[in-house]
Motif scaffolding. Structure first.
Motif, PDB file in Angstrom:
ATOM      1  N   SER A  88       0.851  -1.179   0.000  1.00 42.99           N
ATOM      2  CA  SER A  88       0.000   0.000   0.000  1.00 42.99           C
ATOM      3  C   SER A  88       0.891   1.234   0.000  1.00 42.99           C
ATOM      4  N   LEU A  89       0.246   2.397  -0.026  1.00 44.48           N
ATOM      5  CA  LEU A  89       0.982   3.595  -0.413  1.00 44.48           C
ATOM      6  C   LEU A  89       2.197   3.907   0.464  1.00 44.48           C
ATOM      7  N   THR A  90       2.015   4.008   1.767  1.00 45.05           N
ATOM      8  CA  THR A  90       3.153   4.428   2.599  1.00 45.05           C
ATOM      9  C   THR A  90       4.267   3.387   2.555  1.00 45.05           C
ATOM     10  N   PHE A 117       0.749  15.175   3.382  1.00 44.05           N
ATOM     11  CA  PHE A 117      -0.051  14.240   4.172  1.00 44.05           C
ATOM     12  C   PHE A 117       0.816  13.692   5.330  1.00 44.05           C
ATOM     13  N   SER A 119       1.228  10.929   6.852  1.00 44.84           N
ATOM     14  CA  SER A 119       1.933   9.648   6.692  1.00 44.84           C
ATOM     15  C   SER A 119       3.246   9.844   5.933  1.00 44.84           C
ATOM     16  N   ASP A 120       3.245  10.723   4.939  1.00 45.71           N
ATOM     17  CA  ASP A 120       4.468  11.001   4.184  1.00 45.71           C
ATOM     18  C   ASP A 120       5.509  11.645   5.098  1.00 45.71           C
ATOM     19  N   TYR A 169      -3.588  16.784  -0.512  1.00 41.44           N
ATOM     20  CA  TYR A 169      -4.828  16.160  -0.016  1.00 41.44           C
ATOM     21  C   TYR A 169      -5.775  17.166   0.619  1.00 41.44           C
ATOM     22  N   ASP A 194       3.940  11.497  -4.589  1.00 43.09           N
ATOM     23  CA  ASP A 194       2.846  10.759  -3.955  1.00 43.09           C
ATOM     24  C   ASP A 194       1.593  11.122  -4.757  1.00 43.09           C
ATOM     25  N   ALA A 196      -1.486   9.878  -4.517  1.00 41.10           N
ATOM     26  CA  ALA A 196      -2.739   9.408  -3.902  1.00 41.10           C
ATOM     27  C   ALA A 196      -3.946  10.136  -4.482  1.00 41.10           C
ATOM     28  N   HIS A 197      -3.810  11.460  -4.634  1.00 38.36           N
ATOM     29  CA  HIS A 197      -4.957  12.260  -5.072  1.00 38.36           C
ATOM     30  C   HIS A 197      -4.892  12.600  -6.554  1.00 38.36           C
ATOM     31  N   CYS A 217      -2.224   5.231  -3.987  1.00 37.30           N
ATOM     32  CA  CYS A 217      -3.161   4.245  -3.470  1.00 37.30           C
ATOM     33  C   CYS A 217      -4.257   4.064  -4.508  1.00 37.30           C
ATOM     34  N   TYR A 219      -7.570   3.183  -3.519  1.00 37.51           N
ATOM     35  CA  TYR A 219      -8.919   3.175  -2.915  1.00 37.51           C
ATOM     36  C   TYR A 219      -9.669   4.473  -3.153  1.00 37.51           C
ATOM     37  N   LYS A 220      -8.998   5.500  -3.670  1.00 42.06           N
ATOM     38  CA  LYS A 220      -9.674   6.793  -3.869  1.00 42.06           C
ATOM     39  C   LYS A 220     -10.334   6.796  -5.251  1.00 42.06           C
TER      40      LYS A 220
HETATM   41  C1  LIG Z   1      -1.626  11.963   0.091  1.00 38.57           C
HETATM   42  C2  LIG Z   1      -1.666  10.703   0.894  1.00 38.57           C
HETATM   43  N1  LIG Z   1      -0.507  10.074   1.191  1.00 38.57           N
HETATM   44  C3  LIG Z   1      -0.485   8.946   1.920  1.00 38.57           C
HETATM   45  C4  LIG Z   1      -1.650   8.386   2.393  1.00 38.57           C
HETATM   46  C5  LIG Z   1      -1.561   7.134   3.237  1.00 38.57           C
HETATM   47  O1  LIG Z   1      -1.989   6.038   2.518  1.00 38.57           O
HETATM   48  P1  LIG Z   1      -1.843   4.519   3.077  1.00 38.57           P
HETATM   49  O2  LIG Z   1      -2.573   4.464   4.372  1.00 38.57           O
HETATM   50  O3  LIG Z   1      -2.513   3.706   2.020  1.00 38.57           O
HETATM   51  O4  LIG Z   1      -0.400   4.242   3.217  1.00 38.57           O
HETATM   52  C6  LIG Z   1      -2.874   8.991   2.091  1.00 38.57           C
HETATM   53  C7  LIG Z   1      -4.146   8.408   2.577  1.00 38.57           C
HETATM   54  O5  LIG Z   1      -5.217   8.905   2.382  1.00 38.57           O
HETATM   55  C8  LIG Z   1      -2.880  10.184   1.331  1.00 38.57           C
HETATM   56  O6  LIG Z   1      -4.009  10.832   1.041  1.00 38.57           O
END
Ligand SMILES: Cc1ncc(COP(=O)(O)O)c(C=O)c1O
Length: 399
Positions: A88-90, A117, A119-120, A169, A194, A196-197, A217, A219-220
């Protein structure tokens, strides 16, 4: 186009039984109706074949990932060898940073976008600390392309890696990825995004832009389901670059010799060589259902529809903006994707709840941002009318 694809998704129902207005594809995309069939096929093959399914399933599981490679490549503007579905993304960001962040005392900085974000930020700080550097010194945030260019101009030799979101995000701002890439490469830095969006939202040309790596990711906007498998891009020029360190595992080994069970790792060519474990086929099957839809619709057409829908949302809200809310996302369609971020005066969680009670699903991010994203695969102008009507009532400051 709109109606055709909407019918191919399950639209959540409100308590009254009518379709919700679902404007949350930036968080979790809706379920394509074909997902059940795609998953059922794998469950059935597992039921009938057991372990033999790895080689004898209708879509043999050992090669299942290859079924997604061409569509994924078309979606992000890459060659099939440059993309892989995994983890998964992170986790994928970590794997990429292991390869593309090799700090020295002179060049140890990572530059991110402001308000990246969390997590990054956690991942990058932990990577910096892992290498024995101080995140407070080595992680630098800049507001956007201009500030990045300035920083690189002044101190580019201290930067090892630039890692930006394709679209932030929170603000919904889309960054100029080719410009960022050129500026970073000119100073000898690696560049990753990244997405994701951005994946499944805007048109990407990762190969031609010369990006080193990207992760996203599914799932979006990509509707792969909650916690679905992530995607990763590694530019072709690194396809056989064995000087890059990486965290290895057997599924990243050259498939021609993977089952010889040799002790020394020989990476598969391309992004596949960054795999660690064998992939979850059920998750891949769910994602494939959605990727097939994307391929059928075409990202260029979806993006054109998206610009139209988000423009309609903006023009419906703009005359009312100012007192109770402002539109925090850039108004230039090239500087945003589907999402508009509305900065509210009223408590955003309460507004979100009121909207939910009226069958309208969007979400919020602290402290004051309501995120609203019409997804061109399943949202309509009527959804936007219903949202705007309810939002203008809910957002009005009653103090
Ligand atoms: C921009 C961004 N980066 C990272 C993540 C983290 O993703 P994950 O939980 O799949 O690692 C998200 C989750 O919404 C996100 O929006």
């Amino acid at each position: 186009m709109n109606a055709t694809y909407r019918d191919r998704f399950h639209i959540p129902k409100s308590t009254g039984g009518s379709d919700c207005v679902y404007l949350c594809g930036h968080s979790l995309g809706l379920q394509p109706k074909t997902v059940r069939t795609y998953i059922a096929q794998e469950l059935e093959d597992w039921e009938l074949l057991g372990v033999e399914g790895h080689f004898r399933a209708r879509h043999p599981w050992v090669n299942y990932n290859q079924l997604l490679a061409a569509q994924t490549a078309r979606l992000v503007g890459a060659g099939p060898l440059e993309v892989i579905s995994m983890n998964s993304l992170t986790v994928n960001l970590h794997l990429m940073v292991v390869s593309f962040y090799r700090p020295t005392r002179q060049r140890h900085r990572i530059v991110v976008e402001e308000h990246a974000f969390p997590s990054d930020q956690y991942a990058l700080k932990s990577q910096i600390a892992f290498h024995g550097f101080d995140p407070a010194e080595s992680l630098v945030a800049v507001a956007g392309e201009e500030e990045l260019a300035e920083l690189l101009h002044r101190q580019g030799e201290s930067v090892a890696l630039v890692l930006f979101g394709g679209i932030n995000y929170s603000s919904g701002r889309a960054f100029d990825m080719p410009r960022i890439t050129r500026a970073a490469h000119a100073k000898g830095c690696f560049v990753g995004f990244d997405l994701a969006h951005a994946a499944g939202n805007i048109v990407l040309h990762l190969h031609d832009w010369d990006v080193d790596f990207a992760a996203w990711c599914t799932y979006k906007y990509l509707n792969g389901g909650p916690g679905s498998i992530g995607g990763c891009f590694v530019h072709e020029r690194h396809a056989q670059n064995e000087s890059l360190p990486r965290l290895a595992g057997w599924w990243g080994h050259d498939p021609a010799t993977r089952f010889r069970m040799v002790p020394d790792f020989a990476p598969a060519i391309g992004a596949a060589g960054w795999q660690v474990s064998n992939p979850p086929v059920i998750a891949l099957a769910a994602l494939r259902a959605s990727m097939d839809l994307f391929d059928e619709a075409g990202i260029d057409q979806l993006r054109a529809q998206s610009i139209h829908l988000t423009g309609y949302l903006e023009s419906s809200l703009a005359p009312h903006a100012g007192g109770s809310f402002i539109i925090a996302t850039p108004s230039d369609p090239q500087r945003r994707g589907a999402q508009l971020s509305l900065r509210l005066r009223r408590p955003v969680d309460a507004v979100c709840e009121e909207l939910r009670a009226r069958g309208i699903i969007c979400d919020w991010r602290a402290p004051d941002i309501l995120r609203v994203a019409p997804a061109p695969l399943y949202n309509t102008a009527e959804d936007i009318d219903r949202f705007v009507d309810a939002f203008l009532t809910a957002a009005v400051d009653r103090t």
